[in-house]
Design a protein around this motif. Structure first.
Motif, PDB file in Angstrom:
ATOM      1  N   UNK A  29      62.252 -55.398  91.481  1.00 47.24           N
ATOM      2  CA  UNK A  29      61.680 -56.565  92.129  1.00 47.24           C
ATOM      3  C   UNK A  29      62.286 -56.763  93.511  1.00 47.24           C
ATOM      4  N   UNK A  30      63.610 -56.584  93.627  1.00 46.05           N
ATOM      5  CA  UNK A  30      64.259 -56.749  94.928  1.00 46.05           C
ATOM      6  C   UNK A  30      63.738 -55.733  95.932  1.00 46.05           C
ATOM      7  N   UNK A  31      63.584 -54.484  95.507  1.00 44.88           N
ATOM      8  CA  UNK A  31      63.092 -53.452  96.416  1.00 44.88           C
ATOM      9  C   UNK A  31      61.643 -53.723  96.815  1.00 44.88           C
ATOM     10  N   UNK A 104      63.508 -57.686  84.889  1.00 41.46           N
ATOM     11  CA  UNK A 104      63.154 -58.370  86.131  1.00 41.46           C
ATOM     12  C   UNK A 104      62.600 -59.747  85.802  1.00 41.46           C
ATOM     13  N   UNK A 105      63.307 -60.774  86.224  1.00 41.45           N
ATOM     14  CA  UNK A 105      62.899 -62.145  85.916  1.00 41.45           C
ATOM     15  C   UNK A 105      61.506 -62.424  86.454  1.00 41.45           C
ATOM     16  N   UNK A 110      53.871 -60.768  83.158  1.00 44.70           N
ATOM     17  CA  UNK A 110      52.760 -60.165  83.895  1.00 44.70           C
ATOM     18  C   UNK A 110      52.561 -58.722  83.460  1.00 44.70           C
ATOM     19  N   UNK A 111      53.668 -58.008  83.259  1.00 43.44           N
ATOM     20  CA  UNK A 111      53.565 -56.626  82.793  1.00 43.44           C
ATOM     21  C   UNK A 111      52.927 -56.557  81.416  1.00 43.44           C
ATOM     22  N   UNK A 112      53.202 -57.536  80.573  1.00 47.42           N
ATOM     23  CA  UNK A 112      52.592 -57.551  79.240  1.00 47.42           C
ATOM     24  C   UNK A 112      51.084 -57.738  79.332  1.00 47.42           C
ATOM     25  N   UNK A 113      50.620 -58.597  80.250  1.00 46.14           N
ATOM     26  CA  UNK A 113      49.172 -58.742  80.445  1.00 46.14           C
ATOM     27  C   UNK A 113      48.546 -57.437  80.912  1.00 46.14           C
TER      28      UNK A 113
END
Length: 613
Positions: A29-31, A104-105, A110-113
């Motif tokens: 997420x940071x990258x 990643x907080x 969202x990844x599950x969707x």
């Protein structure tokens, strides 16, 4: 540092994506935020915009998409619609999407969707809809060069991503950068983690102003760029967002309701005019219809179009309809008659769409195990009227029944709708005609449309319901064994296909023809149908569908402000939502839900080209 490994077909590990490795060192997420979002000036750059369009050259584990979606959710100044078009030659497994987002907080939900819909990724475009249709991912499965050629929009931001240039130089070649640049307007922003010297030089040669920025460990640097060539480029003006306003859709069936909902999601205020007092009359009043992909041994044009349409409709049904009451994803067995040709060689990605039916499935249907048959997972039944009602309930949509439009007349820069007496009914800058076979008369017979009558037969479950298959069967008409039509479950079978026939009156001979098809395909189920006929428990329904001369839908712009979405034939459930999204995408300059060459096969102006040719 965690190594991300992909696997080749022979089971050997493929070289890991360099960008995925370095992102795992600092955090994906940071990258993604630093290199791509901040590198493209997001979220400040999209504030107040109606649309924001991202083009990405390598989807990978989806972290850039998920990070962009999360930023969109968290920004009160976000654009109304976020488009993310991404190319990926080798899609990862759904479990890999989840693993990449697990720590990643904010990303994991969202990844599950995304992972729940991540299947059936055959070569070509796949449209995924999230956040009630306001976040649209178009995944383009294939090599970067041909997938870029199939795009037809101007990106606001480019995420230049993918394998390390040393491992896959084609993704970073000058030809690829030229193809990317073709899809940009002056002011488009670009972000990438690569700072290779040849990349900087090639970007500059294409007209990009390149800025080397500090990176995040383990990368020392990254790049930002802005497309602003020092020379004049023909047609380079920034793409103007179409400002949503008031519009009118003529037709309150599947096609019209789908268009109304798609436009309303983009901010339009939509009035839907229909001759009938209520919505979903005509062919959309079918008690229940079958939604299944058309598959051919050569994976022809209709096969590819139908997969795209079925994916979109399944998403709409899952989000809008009551499972078991208004729709159900059951899978469908397709009877192949004497056709023993194999399925196309598209690998495992085809299996959720079509695969050889097992002997157990054929026996369960009451079919000879030696009979050629295919199984389609992504299939089921839907009550069309329920889907129409849901689309018409969308915010910004108003149904206006009892409004018979006789003529559409140019009025200044817009259009005037008149009744048979020549009186003005309404005016609008945008009119979409979705009135089935009545569309031709409204458009001065500029469209060649043919009526196609269909009749289905249905009856209640009785003591012989055990003779029915446990899932729908098609291939010679269709048979739905269990739908909630009466005070108890019912079966439904049909439909007849009467080309050029616009008479909706019920016919006893059509019921007999429906029964004969059941006898041929499902002799065991035919016993239950015959019993219901003898007990006079059956009912019939007929409707008139609308087909074009080549039996493909017609969707697109006839004149400025005058659009069409019609001629769905017997596949309204497959094509209505797809054509609605295609109309909206063309109107707003968005990424298309289909490859450009497939979208061209649905374009309404092909009839003009055929006549002039």
């Amino acid at each position: 540092m965690t190594e991300v490994v992909a696997w080749d077909d022979d089971g050997t590990p493929r070289s890991p994506r360099f960008d995925d490795i370095y992102r795992s060192a600092t955090g994906g997420l940071a990258q993604a935020r630093h290199v791509f979002l901040q590198g493209c000036g997001v979220p400040a750059a999209w504030a107040g915009r109606a649309q924001w369009r991202v083009l990405e050259t390598g989807f990978g584990l989806g972290l850039n998409f998920l990070a962009t979606w999360l930023a969109w959710m968290q920004d009160p100044q976000r654009p109304r619609v976020l488009h993310f078009a991404s190319i990926e030659a080798f899609p990862v497994a759904a479990d890999d999407l989840l693993r990449s987002a697990r720590n990643e907080a904010g990303l994991l939900p969202l990844a599950e969707e995304l992972a729940a819909r991540w299947q059936g990724l055959t070569p070509g475009f796949h449209r995924f809809s999230f956040a009630e249709g306001r976040v649209l991912l178009t995944l383009c499965v294939g090599d970067v060069a041909p997938m870029l050629r199939e795009q037809s929009f101007r990106a606001d931001a480019v995420f230049l991503d993918g394998f390390d240039p040393e491992r896959n130089p084609q993704m970073w070649s000058l030809d690829t950068l030229k193809a990317v640049t073709r899809l940009c307007h002056r002011g488009t922003a670009l972000g990438t983690w690569s700072v290779a010297g040849h990349l900087r030089r090639d970007l500059q040669s294409c007209g990009w102003k390149v800025d080397r920025r500090a990176g995040l460990p383990p990368k020392r640097d990254c790049l930002s760029a802005r497309y602003d060539p020092d020379w004049e480029v023909k047609g380079l003006q920034a793409q103007q967002d179409t400002d949503p306003d008031e519009c009118i859709v003529i037709g309150g069936g599947l096609s019209g309701a789908a268009v109304a909902a798609s436009l309303a999601r983009r901010g339009w205020t939509v009035r839907v005019f229909d001759t009938a007092a209520g919505p979903a009359t005509g062919a959309s009043d079918l008690p229940a219809g079958l939604l299944a992909p058309h598959q051919s041994p050569d994976d022809n044009l209709l096969s590819r179009l139908s997969r795209a349409g079925v994916r979109i409709t399944l998403q709409e049904a899952q989000e809008r309809l009551a499972d078991g009451l208004e729709w159900r994803r059951t899978g469908v067995l397709e009877w192949r008659g004497d056709d023993r040709r194999p399925l196309p060689a598209l690998g495992e990605a085809l299996e959720p769409w079509s695969r050889e039916a097992s002997e157990a499935q054929k026996r369960a249907a009451g079919m000879d195990p030696a009979q050629p048959a295919w199984w389609h997972d992504n299939a089921g039944w839907i009550e069309p009227a329920a889907l129409v009602r849901s689309w018409l309930r969308a915010p910004g949509v108003r149904f206006c029944g009892g409004r018979k439009v006789a003529r559409i007349v140019r009025h200044g820069e817009g259009w005037r709708l008149e009744n048979a007496a020549g009186e003005t009914m309404a005016q609008a800058a945008l009119v979409v005609v979705a009135a089935a076979h009545e569309s031709a008369a409204l458009l001065d017979n500029r469209l060649q449309l043919n009526p196609v009558r269909g009749q289905v037969t249905w009856g209640p479950h009785g003591d012989d319901a055990a003779l029915l298959p446990p899932f729908p069967v098609n291939g010679n008409g269709h048979f739905l064994p269990r739908v909630p039509l009466l005070e108890r479950d019912a079966w439904i079978t049909g439909s007849t296909y009467g080309r050029g026939d616009a008479d909706e009156s019920l016919r006893r001979e059509d019921d007999a023809a429906n029964l004969q098809r059941v006898r041929r395909v499902l002799p065991r189920a035919a016993q239950a149908v015959e019993g219901a006929l003898q007990r006079r428990e059956t009912r019939s329904w007929s409707g008139v569908r609308c087909a074009s001369t080549d039996r493909r839908p017609l969707a697109g712009e006839l004149e400025p402000g005058l659009w069409v979405s019609t001629a769905m034939g017997s596949r309204g459930l497959t094509f209505a939502a797809l054509c609605a999204e295609l109309v909206a995408a063309r109107l707003h300059g968005e990424p298309l839900p289909l490859e450009a060459r497939l979208a061209q096969a649905l374009d309404v102006r092909r009839q003009d080209r055929a006549r002039s040719g």
